[in-house]
Design a protein around this motif. Structure first.
Motif, PDB file in Angstrom:
ATOM      1  N   GLN A   1      10.776  15.985  21.676  1.00 48.09           N
ATOM      2  CA  GLN A   1       9.821  15.175  21.377  1.00 48.09           C
ATOM      3  C   GLN A   1      11.434  13.772  21.450  1.00 48.09           C
ATOM      4  N   ARG A   2      10.954  12.295  21.738  1.00 47.64           N
ATOM      5  CA  ARG A   2      12.436  11.396  22.478  1.00 47.64           C
ATOM      6  C   ARG A   2      11.787  11.032  20.545  1.00 47.64           C
ATOM      7  N   TYR A   3      12.617  10.092  20.045  1.00 48.04           N
ATOM      8  CA  TYR A   3      12.058   8.763  18.979  1.00 48.04           C
ATOM      9  C   TYR A   3      12.652   7.224  18.940  1.00 48.04           C
ATOM     10  N   ARG A   4      11.891   6.809  19.122  1.00 50.86           N
ATOM     11  CA  ARG A   4      12.682   5.366  19.353  1.00 50.86           C
ATOM     12  C   ARG A   4      12.975   4.474  18.002  1.00 50.86           C
ATOM     13  N   MET A   5      14.358   3.332  18.488  1.00 49.79           N
ATOM     14  CA  MET A   5      15.146   2.714  17.259  1.00 49.79           C
ATOM     15  C   MET A   5      14.015   1.723  17.052  1.00 49.79           C
ATOM     16  N   PRO A   6      14.222   1.249  15.811  1.00 47.19           N
ATOM     17  CA  PRO A   6      12.833   0.470  15.172  1.00 47.19           C
ATOM     18  C   PRO A   6      13.232  -0.861  15.630  1.00 47.19           C
ATOM     19  N   ILE A   7      12.876  -1.740  16.601  1.00 47.08           N
ATOM     20  CA  ILE A   7      13.735  -2.953  16.839  1.00 47.08           C
ATOM     21  C   ILE A   7      12.681  -3.860  16.425  1.00 47.08           C
ATOM     22  N   ARG A   8      12.632  -4.606  15.746  1.00 42.93           N
ATOM     23  CA  ARG A   8      12.102  -5.341  14.628  1.00 42.93           C
ATOM     24  C   ARG A   8      11.680  -6.825  15.702  1.00 42.93           C
ATOM     25  N   PRO A   9      10.477  -7.168  16.092  1.00 45.67           N
ATOM     26  CA  PRO A   9      10.399  -8.569  16.758  1.00 45.67           C
ATOM     27  C   PRO A   9      11.461 -10.018  16.110  1.00 45.67           C
ATOM     28  N   LEU A  10      11.530 -10.310  17.143  1.00 50.52           N
ATOM     29  CA  LEU A  10      12.217 -11.111  17.372  1.00 50.52           C
ATOM     30  C   LEU A  10      12.260 -12.859  17.789  1.00 50.52           C
ATOM     31  N   ALA A  11      12.636 -13.342  17.207  1.00 48.03           N
ATOM     32  CA  ALA A  11      12.578 -15.625  18.007  1.00 48.03           C
ATOM     33  C   ALA A  11      12.686 -14.557  19.418  1.00 48.03           C
ATOM     34  N   LEU A  12      13.662 -14.354  19.991  1.00 44.78           N
ATOM     35  CA  LEU A  12      13.433 -14.619  21.601  1.00 44.78           C
ATOM     36  C   LEU A  12      12.166 -14.108  22.299  1.00 44.78           C
ATOM     37  N   ASP A  13      11.922 -12.605  21.322  1.00 45.90           N
ATOM     38  CA  ASP A  13      10.706 -12.631  21.619  1.00 45.90           C
ATOM     39  C   ASP A  13       9.607 -12.761  22.339  1.00 45.90           C
ATOM     40  N   GLY A  14       9.458 -14.441  20.949  1.00 45.53           N
ATOM     41  CA  GLY A  14       8.301 -15.098  22.149  1.00 45.53           C
ATOM     42  C   GLY A  14       8.717 -16.586  22.828  1.00 45.53           C
ATOM     43  N   GLN A  15      10.390 -15.940  23.314  1.00 50.76           N
ATOM     44  CA  GLN A  15      10.331 -16.962  24.283  1.00 50.76           C
ATOM     45  C   GLN A  15      10.847 -17.133  25.776  1.00 50.76           C
ATOM     46  N   PHE A  16      10.811 -15.511  25.907  1.00 49.60           N
ATOM     47  CA  PHE A  16      10.706 -14.809  27.379  1.00 49.60           C
ATOM     48  C   PHE A  16       9.550 -14.279  26.740  1.00 49.60           C
ATOM     49  N   ASP A  17       9.185 -13.844  28.831  1.00 53.38           N
ATOM     50  CA  ASP A  17       8.038 -12.909  29.248  1.00 53.38           C
ATOM     51  C   ASP A  17       8.770 -11.393  29.388  1.00 53.38           C
ATOM     52  N   ARG A  18       9.797 -11.246  29.367  1.00 49.32           N
ATOM     53  CA  ARG A  18       9.791 -10.100  29.421  1.00 49.32           C
ATOM     54  C   ARG A  18      11.811  -9.908  28.496  1.00 49.32           C
ATOM     55  N   VAL A  19      11.994  -9.359  27.195  1.00 51.09           N
ATOM     56  CA  VAL A  19      13.404  -8.718  26.283  1.00 51.09           C
ATOM     57  C   VAL A  19      13.917  -7.183  26.569  1.00 51.09           C
ATOM     58  N   GLY A  20      15.046  -7.234  26.627  1.00 56.97           N
ATOM     59  CA  GLY A  20      15.733  -5.703  26.765  1.00 56.97           C
ATOM     60  C   GLY A  20      16.339  -5.677  26.187  1.00 56.97           C
ATOM     61  N   GLY A  21      17.481  -4.998  26.615  1.00 55.90           N
ATOM     62  CA  GLY A  21      18.655  -4.560  25.742  1.00 55.90           C
ATOM     63  C   GLY A  21      19.537  -3.335  25.869  1.00 55.90           C
ATOM     64  N   TRP A  22      21.002  -3.407  25.806  1.00 54.43           N
ATOM     65  CA  TRP A  22      21.414  -2.361  25.461  1.00 54.43           C
ATOM     66  C   TRP A  22      23.038  -1.864  24.881  1.00 54.43           C
ATOM     67  N   SER A  23      23.326  -0.369  24.329  1.00 52.20           N
ATOM     68  CA  SER A  23      24.350   0.048  24.174  1.00 52.20           C
ATOM     69  C   SER A  23      25.525  -0.002  24.791  1.00 52.20           C
ATOM     70  N   VAL A  24      25.945   0.250  24.882  1.00 51.14           N
ATOM     71  CA  VAL A  24      27.960   0.149  24.983  1.00 51.14           C
ATOM     72  C   VAL A  24      28.804   1.287  24.377  1.00 51.14           C
ATOM     73  N   CYS A  25      28.567   0.903  23.269  1.00 54.49           N
ATOM     74  CA  CYS A  25      28.875   1.044  21.786  1.00 54.49           C
ATOM     75  C   CYS A  25      29.369   2.355  21.670  1.00 54.49           C
ATOM     76  N   PRO A  26      29.356   3.339  21.646  1.00 55.74           N
ATOM     77  CA  PRO A  26      29.641   4.632  21.144  1.00 55.74           C
ATOM     78  C   PRO A  26      29.300   4.552  19.408  1.00 55.74           C
ATOM     79  N   PRO A  27      28.317   5.533  19.181  1.00 50.30           N
ATOM     80  CA  PRO A  27      28.332   5.048  17.217  1.00 50.30           C
ATOM     81  C   PRO A  27      29.355   5.486  16.256  1.00 50.30           C
ATOM     82  N   ILE A  28      29.762   4.857  15.433  1.00 54.77           N
ATOM     83  CA  ILE A  28      30.540   4.616  14.401  1.00 54.77           C
ATOM     84  C   ILE A  28      30.780   5.760  13.412  1.00 54.77           C
ATOM     85  N   GLN A  29      31.471   5.915  12.245  1.00 52.10           N
ATOM     86  CA  GLN A  29      30.693   6.720  10.999  1.00 52.10           C
ATOM     87  C   GLN A  29      31.916   5.664  10.641  1.00 52.10           C
TER      88      GLN A  29
END
Length: 975
Positions: free
Chosen positions: A544-572
């Motif tokens: 099973q994979r688990y979805r990260m909770p990305i909430r609706p943002l202002a840019l969601d209504g500004q663009f037809d398509r949104v996306g993103g990624w991370s290049v930062c290893p998680p830190i504690q």
């Protein structure tokens, strides 16, 4: 009106006769041959109405009916060894070739001036271009020319209108190190892989694969010196400069023919040209690079074609005796492996003559460095029955005559440039390979519970955009020396491009992976952000994979398509785990914003459904520097401070990185600003590339970056072929970064020179390793301890290193006008040197030589004053145009004592300059360091003499590290 040769003085005419006696270019399929030394009659104003075509298969001359638009013939041009050229004014001069047709099998060669072009208007200033405005009218023709003023001086090959593309552009990866006359060579071999190539001054500058021909290709009709539609409008986008010779073949030239043409033109016009083997008497030429694109890695070599033109191909009909093709054999170049016990090739009874001169680039055993032999390797048993050759052979040159001393040295230089492998630990080639593929990115590592290192890589056999893009994992149990075969374990093959993963290892041993994944729905789909976990050190992953909770943002209504990624290893941070993430919208990744997912129980909770997540900061927008002129802001990377505060750095297209601090675990952020370093808090210059901070186990900081803005008019994400490392310390709740050191560099990197990026850091047993990628090769290397100690203790350094110090002269030793014996600089192929001077000038004037060191042949270096309060070092091997670099303007003033250190580093081929202990950063320019060409190697013999007018001078026969140069200045300032 008489021919221009009527006016040439006797001396020049004699020189022409001498040059003409040398071999001329091949004539087969030569359709256009324009030469300024025999251009034809001139009009009364000395202008060229018809440039005579000397090609026997040509269709006519290059003509201009309107007198005011004719180029001017110049009888003597200093930059061409006194030869003639046609001068185009950049306003409306051009010549017309209405009959010329350039197809998919073509060679175009130009001797032209890389000069300052006119401002404004179109992007292009063509030398040779379609006559019907192929840029705007959709014509299917080529165009060769320069970028307009204000952009870097690069020759551009604009390759006809390709399907669904406005055009295909090919250009050198970097601006030239000098302006002036150059030899440009374009060749296309149909639709072969990388079948289009561009050479500049005899060196390969770029390559590309052509699309299939669109309708109407090839079109007929070209012009020289402009790029508009001359059939329906006046000329525009006009080239300003001089052209000496143009040759066009209706076929691709063979390698031996390329050398002959370049040999002819370089000799004729006294042009600098890359070292190449002499063509006279070349009886056999085997080059494994000619197999690239046609042989599979590890495949049997049954035929190795002779490139000498004599047809002496090497063959092997018995499969069990065939040698093997290696695509990455010696110094990133292909080689043929004869290590099999019976491997050999057959030349059908041909044997090199007894007086033959032979040269070979070989690796005798896999763990040894390559060698340049001057003996014949017995790859055919009939050559030597007693000793067969076993090893790798990359290139073999055999002459049917003995070579002169100068010819022999030329061949040695040619082979050394291609195959002499650097011992430098900073060279990317010397890092340990983790995994090679068509595309590799983000080789990120965590240490597992069993002590192994687990690495996840985004990969594709095709390219970054490949449909097969996915994630693989591999493991090392010996601190990165060896790695297991990569396993496709995280997602099944049918999933849509799982990519750009980061890893987090919990205190109890579970490993989490966070990554992008296209939604399962068909068609264009949003990109989601998910995680999985492994409880067996990465061997298997949760179904099973688990979805990260990305909430609706202002840019969601500004663009037809949104996306993103991370290049930062998680830190504690304490009991919290923070996952950094960039969100953007639109096809151009606009309005990029940074966020942090905070979990207060990821480190301990075993049930993924019960993990708490909070997306910070709250509200409709994330972390962004609105005042920075960069719509694209992305790859937000966070690092913890000692008290749990956060520092975030991210990349932009503004030419520098940005930063912000959070004092409440990402809930709020201080006003973003350009990130700075060094004693003067100068912006961290950076292309659109990963700018990675890292906090070490003992609480100190490191910063991976590229120390340069993009070249004006170039790709915003380049250059990345040199990596710099700065050290950091906390001061008043912020990280203060040291002056940087060169950490890593690469030559001839794949993916059109995109360079190295996306590092990760691994610490163990007091040592530090870094993983990175050049987009095809994921590698790992250990960071030298002395480099780390230098950048972490720059504020304390105050000493003169004795290592490599061969001259330490005071003003008493350097009386004005006297010569002092001096050692010649080391070979710059892999070596380098440092010159450190202290001086005071009561008045500043340009052109004053402060120090100069040359041998009897004039080879050497000199340091002179430049207008605007700067110094320049110039390197001269007496074979090519001198090269050099100038300190940042305005840093030096009359009446003051200054100390300037020039570091000439032959590993990455860079010149660094420090003024009063501060590394130059270029001021308003893109960078403070400069390149010199790889052809520049020998700057003198042991019989060199030094003359200087300074308070003291030190000379080191090695390139100092920046930290060592800072220590020099501080030592002298205290003294």
């Amino acid at each position: 009106m008489k021919s221009p040769l009527f006016f040439v003085p006797v001396l020049v005419a004699l020189l022409f006769v001498a040059a003409s006696s040398a071999s001329e270019p091949p004539q087969e399929a030569l359709t256009l041959w324009l030469r300024a030394d025999e251009c034809g009659p001139l009009d009364e104003a000395g202008r060229v109405a018809a440039w005579k075509n000397h090609a026997s298969e040509g269709g006519g001359d290059a003509t201009q009916k309107e007198p005011g638009r004719r180029p001017v013939w110049e009888e003597h041009v200093a930059g061409l060894g006194g030869r003639a050229a046609l001068r185009f004014d950049g306003k409306d001069d051009f010549l017309h070739l209405p009959w010329l047709k350039l197809g998919s099998e073509v060679t175009v060669i130009l001797v032209a001036e890389d000069s300052d072009q006119t401002e404004g208007g179109s992007y292009w200033r063509p030398l040779l271009s379609g006559d019907d405005d192929s840029f705007r009218d959709g014509a299917t023709k080529y165009s060769f020319g320069f970028r307009r003023a204000g952009m870097e001086p690069l020759l551009i090959a604009n390759l006809y209108y390709a399907p669904k593309r406005p055009h295909r552009v090919m250009q050198p990866e970097f601006p030239p190190v000098r302006r002036g006359f150059r030899l440009y060579h374009f060749c296309r071999r149909g639709a072969e892989a990388e079948g289009m190539s561009l050479r500049v001054d005899g060196a390969k500058a770029a390559s590309l694969t052509a699309d299939k021909e669109p309708p109407g290709f090839p079109g007929t009709g070209y012009t020289i010196g402009q790029g508009a539609n001359v059939l329906s409008a006046g000329p525009s986008r006009c080239y300003r400069g001089r052209i000496a010779e143009i040759l066009v073949y209706d076929r691709p030239l063979a390698p031996i023919e390329i050398l002959r043409v370049e040999e002819y033109l370089a000799e004729k016009y006294d042009l600098p040209c890359e070292d190449a083997p002499p063509t006279s008497g070349l009886a056999l030429w085997l080059d494994a690079e000619t197999m690239a694109g046609t042989c599979e890695p590890g495949s049997a070599v049954s035929r190795w074609e002779d490139q000498s033109g004599h047809g002496r191909d090497a063959t092997q009909m018995q499969p069990q005796r065939c040698p093997v093709y290696l695509p990455d054999g010696i110094k990133r170049r292909p080689a043929v492996d004869f290590s099999g016990p019976d491997a050999e090739l057959d030349f059908s009874g041909w044997r090199p003559p007894t007086q033959a001169a032979a040269f070979a680039a070989v690796r005798k055993t896999p763990n040894l460095r390559a060698e340049i032999l001057e003996t014949l390797p017995a790859i055919d048993s009939s050559w030597r029955h007693d000793v067969a050759f076993h090893g790798q052979l990359a290139e073999l040159l055999v002459y049917d005559r003995s070579l002169s001393e100068s010819e022999t040295e030329t061949v040695r230089r040619y082979l050394r440039q291609r195959y002499d492998e650097s011992p430098d630990p900073r060279c990317f080639d010397n890092a340990t390979l983790i995994f090679h593929n068509g595309y590799n990115d983000q080789p990120y590592v965590v240490k597992c519970r069993d002590g192994s290192w687990l690495c996840v890589i985004t990969t594709s056999e095709i390219a970054e955009s490949g449909r097969d893009r996915t994630l693989v994992v591999t493991r090392s149990r010996d601190q990165g020396r060896t790695w297991t075969e990569p396993a496709y374990a995280i997602e099944p093959a049918e999933m849509r491009q799982p990519s750009w993963a980061t890893l987090y290892a919990t205190p109890y041993g579970r490993v989490y992976v966070f990554y992008n994944l296209c939604e399962e729905k068909p068609g264009p789909a949003p990109v989601g952000y998910f995680f999985k976990f492994s409880d067996d050190n990465g061997l298997t992953w949760s179904q099973q994979r688990y979805r990260m909770p990305i909430r609706p943002l202002a840019l969601d209504g500004q663009f037809d398509r949104v996306g993103g990624w991370s290049v930062c290893p998680p830190i504690q941070v304490g009991g919290d785990v923070l996952v950094s993430y960039t969100r953007f919208g639109g096809s151009k990744r606009s309005a990029g914003q940074g966020f942090v997912f905070r979990s207060d129980n990821l480190a301990t909770e075993r049930d993924p459904d019960r993990i708490h997540w909070e997306m910070l900061p709250a509200g409709d927008t994330g972390l962004r520097a609105d005042q920075v002129p960069s719509d694209m802001q992305e790859e937000h990377i966070i690092t913890p401070l000692a008290d749990g505060d956060l520092c975030c750095l991210w990349r932009t297209t503004a030419g520098y990185a940005c930063r912000s601090y959070s004092r409440d675990l990402g809930r709020t952020w201080e006003a973003p600003a350009p990130a700075t370093l060094g004693p003067k808090n100068r912006p961290i210059k950076q292309p659109l590339a990963c700018c990675r901070p890292y906090r070490s186990a003992d609480g100190r900081y490191l910063l991976w970056f590229h120390n340069t803005s993009p070249d004006p008019g170039g790709a915003v994400y380049r250059p990345r072929d040199v990596v710099w490392l700065a050290g950091g310390r906390e001061v008043g709740g912020e990280i203060v970064w040291s002056q940087p050191e060169i950490l890593l560099y690469g030559h001839d990197l794949p993916v059109r020179g995109a360079g190295m990026s996306y590092p990760d850091f691994v610490e163990e047993d007091g040592r530090l390793w870094i993983t990175t990628t050049d987009k095809q090769n994921a590698k790992i290397f250990e960071v030298p301890g002395e480099l780390l100690r230098g950048i972490w203790k720059q504020e304390e350094l105050s000493e003169v290193s004795a290592d490599g110090l061969v001259l330490d002269l005071s003003g008493q030793d350097l009386k004005e006008g006297s010569d002092v014996p001096a050692p010649a600089p080391p070979d710059l192929l892999h070596g380098g040197f440092t010159v450190d001077i202290r001086f005071r000038l009561e008045q500043w004037s340009a052109g004053k030589t402060l120090a100069e060191c040359r041998d009897r042949e004039g080879r050497g270096w000199k340091i002179t004053t430049v207008e605007g309060g700067a110094l320049r070092i110039e390197l001269d091997d007496r074979r090519h145009v001198p090269e050099g670099w100038t300190t940042d303007p305005g840093r030096l003033a009359p009446g003051q004592v200054h100390q300037v250190t020039f570091i000439v580093d032959g590993g990455p081929d860079l010149i660094l300059a420090l003024v009063d202990g501060v590394l130059c950063d270029g001021g308003d320019g893109p960078r403070g360091w400069g390149r010199f060409s790889q052809r520049l190697t020998q700057l003198g013999s042991a019989e060199a003499m030094l003359r200087a007018d300074v308070e003291y001078l030190r000379f080191f026969q090695r390139p100092l590290r920046v930290s060592e140069a800072i220590g020099l200045y501080r030592h002298d300032a205290v003294k």
